[in-house]
Design an enzyme around this catalytic site. Structure first.
Site, mmCIF file in Angstrom:
data_model
loop_
_atom_site.group_PDB
_atom_site.id
_atom_site.type_symbol
_atom_site.label_atom_id
_atom_site.label_comp_id
_atom_site.label_asym_id
_atom_site.label_seq_id
_atom_site.Cartn_x
_atom_site.Cartn_y
_atom_site.Cartn_z
ATOM 1 N N GLY A 220 0.822 -1.198 0.000
ATOM 2 C CA GLY A 220 0.000 0.000 0.000
ATOM 3 C C GLY A 220 0.855 1.247 0.000
ATOM 4 C CB SER A 221 1.611 3.899 -1.303
ATOM 5 O OG SER A 221 2.453 2.846 -1.670
ATOM 6 C CG ASN A 222 -0.589 7.194 3.175
ATOM 7 O OD1 ASN A 222 -1.666 6.640 3.020
ATOM 8 N ND2 ASN A 222 0.092 7.150 4.313
ATOM 9 N N PRO A 242 5.282 5.245 0.160
ATOM 10 C CG PRO A 242 7.073 4.332 -1.013
ATOM 11 C CD PRO A 242 6.495 5.641 -0.584
ATOM 12 C CG ASN A 488 -3.044 2.019 -0.658
ATOM 13 O OD1 ASN A 488 -2.456 2.132 0.402
ATOM 14 N ND2 ASN A 488 -2.429 2.068 -1.821
#
Length: 777
Positions: A220-222, A242, A488
């Site tokens: 996932g990530s921002n 990430p 995400n």
């Protein structure tokens, strides 16, 4: 370069390169051989300059081998289908059979031999980079220095690599969340026996054909793309955050790559990668987040009566292709017969999609022929604006399973899910997904198509780069001057002021509940813009962007902690899910004293994390699509499962003080040192995601994955500037000086600075310069 500094550098990193004489900061290479200038800055970050892409790849391969040779060597063992041979059969046979099939089918060779069947041949520049990377890695091995990493020192499996190994690894990265994620089901697929059971006489005994090399699926990530209306300077600003594994092949590696006048990008790539995947040049910065879109579709096959390895297609029988694949294990060879259709491999999901006497299921993996990614990332690094970058995305359609968030110097911000997505339009879904699977498509985006009709093939969009995938017109894109963001969830609320709607369900969902992490991510941007987040001023600088990202708010706690405490104090006993009675008195006190953050000094944060993981965050109010960032928000205190979850959390934490400091129980080992780590779980609504492996009575004694490469970069008038860090540090080698330094830095919320220009580099007091090179074959 002084003799003292050169000697020190040689001691620390082993600078002597084969076929090369080092003289100060210059070197004499043979003929037209590889030659790359390496400038090692603080924390061991290499800035690599070369005259061409082959030498650039050589420099990247050499320094990555210096820092992470064991990771790269093990990655090559995987794609060579040799894990069982070197590491034992347990958990490795399935992976080996999957990769051996790709070797037998010459998948990588066919991807290089384009154009054909929708395959584009890689460019000369990318081929040169890959060839150079392999040569650089091999040159490090030939330098004669013993590998000092105990993980692979003296191991026979640390061997030279080839260009073909590199391309096989690249293909494996493309199918990581599609065929690769279904490897067990591909290997296990076997026609039913006469009794109707789905078994195979050629299957190895026991449970040997299970598992893989442990590929992470919880990625996932921002990312924030902050435009001119959101930054104090009016320039574009990017947050790259990430969330990837802290160990294994999917670790990032920081580097800066430059071919003067042609390519100049600073950022990070996955270890073993020859080019930057997340980063910036002088005009554009970008990051990626894992997309919600699906990468493959299922085809339900109507089998020919009496012949379970033949299926009907437009009324005519078609025979499956059976391939016997053999791999070596310490106990001898293991063989398995695998089955293909013209759609792709047959796959089983036991209990859901079984191979029976009447029905089987095959997949089409949209990334199975995606050899466009390295060229795509190279072109992204050469873009001069958001508009140019968007053109790269539209024309190449190469991103395998990620969104892109980007900004440019003029303050434009871009969000796009221009990833590779199978061409399942609404009309195709309505006509070709059988009724029993329509609900699955609506809820999850999983498409199970009727495999008996040619009219249900994926077809081609007129603007698509290759057949079988959605073209740019069917994919969500948004350009703004304020901001875009993704954490995400789907594309729907990349900017809540301009919801993206009307796209095929296979890309993502719309008007559905967003995660707490997504909601907090948007709130943080909005509150910083209005100056209501408690920080000075309003609008973003790279400094307060860093502070916001590592502010470690637990949004779930902000919403429900007070109600949870009141419920807890009103009735301080509860029953666990296994029927035990638990005293909640200490839990009530710990939660009341918690500061609603996941900082090192936060007490009680782990209790709320375990409450959330036990599915205690249940809400009394419903999701309202007209208020997606604020609903739901009220704890369902009357739901008995809320109290059960709290009791389960207390029971799980037995032996650990419920009011312990997070930094005392959430740590990352580096040798004998235990480095305290802040951050928390997304189930609790934490933006700075950190997932630790839980050890009963101890806490989270090893970080599994989460914030990895973190970058806050501004594209100002004087060039890029800002902050960055690699949380787990540059090297996996415990004998490297760069094994734990950035991890300690992250623990204190520190940072390394952007060093894009020579002026920025020369200001680094730890800079060491050397050259590597050798004759080309």
């Amino acid at each position: 370069m002084s003799r003292r500094r050169l000697a020190a550098a040689a001691t620390v990193v082993g600078l002597a390169a084969a076929s090369l004489t080092v003289t100060g900061s210059t070197a004499v290479a043979y003929g037209d051989g590889y030659s790359a200038l390496i400038q090692r800055a603080s924390y061991g970050v290499p800035h690599i300059t070369a005259r061409d892409f082959a030498s650039l790849g050589f420099g990247a391969g050499y320094v990555q081998a210096e820092d992470n040779i064991c990771l790269i060597a093990e990655r090559m063992v995987t794609v060579r289908a040799e894990r069982s041979r070197w590491f034992g059969a347990d958990g490795n046979v399935s992976s080996d059979l999957f990769h051996q099939k790709a070797i037998d089918d010459q998948v990588a060779e066919k991807l290089l031999d384009g154009p054909h069947d929708g395959v584009r041949a890689p460019s000369t520049q990318v081929r040169d980079q890959v060839r150079g990377f392999a040569a650089g890695y091999n040159a490090y091995l030939r330098d004669g220095k013993a590998t000092t990493d105990p993980a692979c020192a003296g191991k026979e499996w640390v061997r030279p690599i080839s260009e073909l190994d590199m391309w096989r690894a690249q293909w494996a990265d493309m199918v990581l969340v599609s065929s690769g994620g279904l490897a067990d089901g591909i290997v296990a697929a076997a026609p039913p026996t006469a009794s109707g059971n789905s078994m195979s006489a050629s299957a190895p005994p026991g449970a040997v054909v299970t598992g893989s090399e442990g590929t992470a699926t919880d990625l996932g990530s921002n990312a924030y793309g902050l435009g001119r209306d959101a930054t104090t300077s009016g320039a574009g600003m990017l947050l790259a955050n990430p969330h990837f594994p802290w160990d294994g092949a999917d670790r990032f590696y920081r580097m800066h790559l430059k071919v003067p006048g042609r390519y100049d990008v600073e950022g990070a790539a996955l270890v073993g990668g020859p080019t930057i995947q997340i980063g910036h040049n002088g005009q554009v910065a970008w990051s990626h987040t894992v997309s919600t879109a699906k990468r493959y579709v299922w085809h339900r096959l109507e089998l020919v009566p009496g012949d379970p390895t033949s299926y009907r297609y437009d009324g005519e029988p078609r025979k499956m292709t059976a391939r016997t694949v053999t791999v070596q294990t310490p106990d001898g060879p293991v063989s398995r017969t695998l089955y293909d259709t013209h759609f792709g491999p047959v796959v089983v999901v036991p209990g859901a999609l079984d191979w029976t006497t009447t029905t089987a299921y095959a997949i089409t993996d949209a990334n199975a022929t995606n050899n466009r990614a390295l060229d795509g990332w190279l072109a992204m690094g050469q873009a001069g604006s958001v508009g140019e970058l968007r053109t790269v995305l539209d024309e190449r359609q190469f991103l395998p399973w990620v969104n892109v968030v980007a900004v440019d110097r003029r303050g434009q911000a871009l969000y796009a899910d221009h990833s590779v997505v199978p061409r399942v339009t609404d009309s195709l879904a309505a006509a070709c997904i059988p009724a029993p699977f329509q609900d699955l498509y609506e809820s999850e985006g999983e498409a199970v198509l009727d495999g008996s009709r040619s009219s249900c093939e994926l077809g081609r969009d007129p603007d698509a780069a290759v057949p079988g995938i959605l073209g740019p017109a069917n994919l969500p894109t948004l350009v703004r001057s304020d901001y875009v963001t993704n954490s995400n969830d789907s594309y729907w609320l990349a900017n809540p002021e301009h919801p993206l709607e009307g796209y095929p369900r296979i890309v993502g969902d719309e008007q559905t509940q967003r995660s707490l992490r997504t909601r907090l991510g948007v709130h943080q941007v909005q509150q910083r813009r209005t100056g209501t987040d408690g920080l000075p001023g309003r609008g973003f600088t790279t400094s307060n962007l860093w502070d916001v990202t590592l502010g470690n708010r637990a949004y779930g706690g902000e919403l429900v902690r007070d109600d949870l405490v009141r419920s807890c104090e009103a009735q301080p006993t509860a029953t666990t899910s296994d029927g035990a009675t638990v005293d909640l008195t200490a839990a009530c006190a710990a939660l009341r004293g918690w500061d609603l953050r996941v900082d090192l000094d936060s007490r009680g944060a782990h209790l709320f994390t375990e409450f959330a993981l036990a599915e205690g965050l249940r809400f009394a109010d419903s999701f309202d699509p007209t208020a997606p960032l604020t609903t739901p928000s009220r704890l369902a205190v009357a739901d008995p499962e809320v109290r059960t979850a709290l009791a389960d959390a207390v029971q799980k934490l037995e032996g650990i003080p419920l009011d312990a400091r997070l930094g005392d129980i959430q740590t990352e080992p580096r040798g004998a040192e235990r480095i305290p780590i802040h951050g928390g779980h997304d189930d609790a609504g934490v933006f700075n995601l950190i997932h630790g492996g839980f050890e009963p009575g101890v806490g989270y004694s090893k970080i599994v994955h989460g914030t990895s490469f973190l970058m806050a970069v501004e594209l100002g008038s004087d060039g890029p500037s800002g902050r960055q860090i690699l949380t787990y540090s540059q090297s996996t080698n415990p004998n490297s000086p760069w094994y734990a330094d950035q991890t300690r830095l992250y623990s204190g919320k520190g940072w390394d600075t952007i060093k894009f220009t020579q002026r920025q580099l020369r200001a680094d007091p730890n800079l060491v310069t050397y050259r590597v090179g050798e004759r080309r074959d």
